[in-house]
Design a protein around this motif. Structure first.
Motif, PDB file in Angstrom:
ATOM      1  N   VAL A 114       0.844  -1.192   0.000  1.00 24.82           N
ATOM      2  CA  VAL A 114       0.000   0.000   0.000  1.00 24.82           C
ATOM      3  C   VAL A 114       0.878   1.240   0.000  1.00 24.82           C
ATOM      4  O   VAL A 114       2.066   1.193   0.330  1.00 24.82           O
ATOM      5  N   GLN A 115       0.273   2.370  -0.344  1.00 23.42           N
ATOM      6  CA  GLN A 115       0.961   3.652  -0.293  1.00 23.42           C
ATOM      7  C   GLN A 115       0.845   4.267   1.097  1.00 23.42           C
ATOM      8  O   GLN A 115      -0.080   3.946   1.846  1.00 23.42           O
ATOM      9  N   PRO A 116       1.764   5.150   1.467  1.00 22.19           N
ATOM     10  CA  PRO A 116       1.649   5.830   2.762  1.00 22.19           C
ATOM     11  C   PRO A 116       0.297   6.513   2.928  1.00 22.19           C
ATOM     12  O   PRO A 116      -0.233   7.114   1.994  1.00 22.19           O
ATOM     13  N   THR A 125       4.042  -4.030   3.157  1.00 27.67           N
ATOM     14  CA  THR A 125       4.970  -3.079   2.566  1.00 27.67           C
ATOM     15  C   THR A 125       4.257  -1.762   2.325  1.00 27.67           C
ATOM     16  O   THR A 125       3.213  -1.728   1.673  1.00 27.67           O
ATOM     17  N   VAL A 126       4.813  -0.686   2.856  1.00 27.22           N
ATOM     18  CA  VAL A 126       4.256   0.654   2.707  1.00 27.22           C
ATOM     19  C   VAL A 126       5.278   1.483   1.944  1.00 27.22           C
ATOM     20  O   VAL A 126       6.365   1.776   2.459  1.00 27.22           O
ATOM     21  N   SER A 127       4.939   1.846   0.727  1.00 23.60           N
ATOM     22  CA  SER A 127       5.899   2.525  -0.139  1.00 23.60           C
ATOM     23  C   SER A 127       5.171   3.380  -1.157  1.00 23.60           C
ATOM     24  O   SER A 127       4.104   3.021  -1.647  1.00 23.60           O
ATOM     25  N   SER A 128       5.773   4.519  -1.478  1.00 26.44           N
ATOM     26  CA  SER A 128       5.258   5.388  -2.524  1.00 26.44           C
ATOM     27  C   SER A 128       5.972   5.147  -3.840  1.00 26.44           C
ATOM     28  O   SER A 128       5.664   5.776  -4.844  1.00 26.44           O
ATOM     29  N   ARG A 131       2.687   4.067   7.477  1.00 23.74           N
ATOM     30  CA  ARG A 131       3.929   4.771   7.176  1.00 23.74           C
ATOM     31  C   ARG A 131       4.960   3.802   6.637  1.00 23.74           C
ATOM     32  O   ARG A 131       4.886   2.605   6.909  1.00 23.74           O
ATOM     33  N   PRO A 132       5.946   4.297   5.896  1.00 23.83           N
ATOM     34  CA  PRO A 132       7.000   3.393   5.400  1.00 23.83           C
ATOM     35  C   PRO A 132       7.677   2.598   6.508  1.00 23.83           C
ATOM     36  O   PRO A 132       8.054   1.440   6.273  1.00 23.83           O
ATOM     37  N   THR A 159       6.653  -0.993   7.419  1.00 25.19           N
ATOM     38  CA  THR A 159       7.011  -2.114   6.558  1.00 25.19           C
ATOM     39  C   THR A 159       7.724  -3.193   7.367  1.00 25.19           C
ATOM     40  O   THR A 159       8.732  -2.925   8.021  1.00 25.19           O
ATOM     41  N   GLU A 199      -2.519   4.952   3.545  1.00 27.50           N
ATOM     42  CA  GLU A 199      -3.585   3.984   3.311  1.00 27.50           C
ATOM     43  C   GLU A 199      -3.701   2.998   4.470  1.00 27.50           C
ATOM     44  O   GLU A 199      -2.954   3.074   5.441  1.00 27.50           O
TER      45      GLU A 199
END
Length: 112
Positions: free
Chosen positions: A12-14, A109-112, A87-88, A91, A16
């Motif tokens: 997912v993106q930060p 995994t949290v990443s943009s 938040r990243p 992760t 979310e």
């Protein structure tokens, strides 16, 4: 026969949200306190949250307070971890645990 299985992870993106599930077989969740742990690359495994067996206050690590919520459905023998505002640094591989019984872990995994 005694087993914990996690599900619901992913990428997912930060900002979310994700909801992790942990389902037990071979024993009943309602008889035990259950915990979530996580382990990021290069770091020690750390406790994230704990839900009591009976009525009581759930506990959270400082890093996730106000963002994560732990709950359980004893009829389904399942525990949940609702993760909001991710938040990243969240992760990690997430594990559910009861004593000596561990799930295999699930990647978040949290990443943009």
């Amino acid at each position: 026969q005694l087993q914990l299985v996690e599900s619901g992870g992913g990428l997912v993106q930060p900002g979310e949200s994700l909801r992790l599930s942990c389902t037990a077989t071979g024993f009943s969740f309602d008889m035990y306190a259950i915990l979530w742990f996580r382990q990021a690359p290069g770091k020690e495994r750390e406790a994230v949250s704990c839900i009591p067996w009976r009525d009581g206050r759930s506990k959270y690590a400082d890093a996730v307070k106000g963002r994560f919520t732990i709950s359980r459905d004893n009829a389904k023998n399942t525990m949940y971890l609702q993760m909001n505002s991710l938040r990243p640094e969240d992760t990690a591989v997430y594990y559910c645990n009861k004593g000596s019984i561990w799930g295999q872990g699930i990647q978040v995994t949290v990443s943009s």
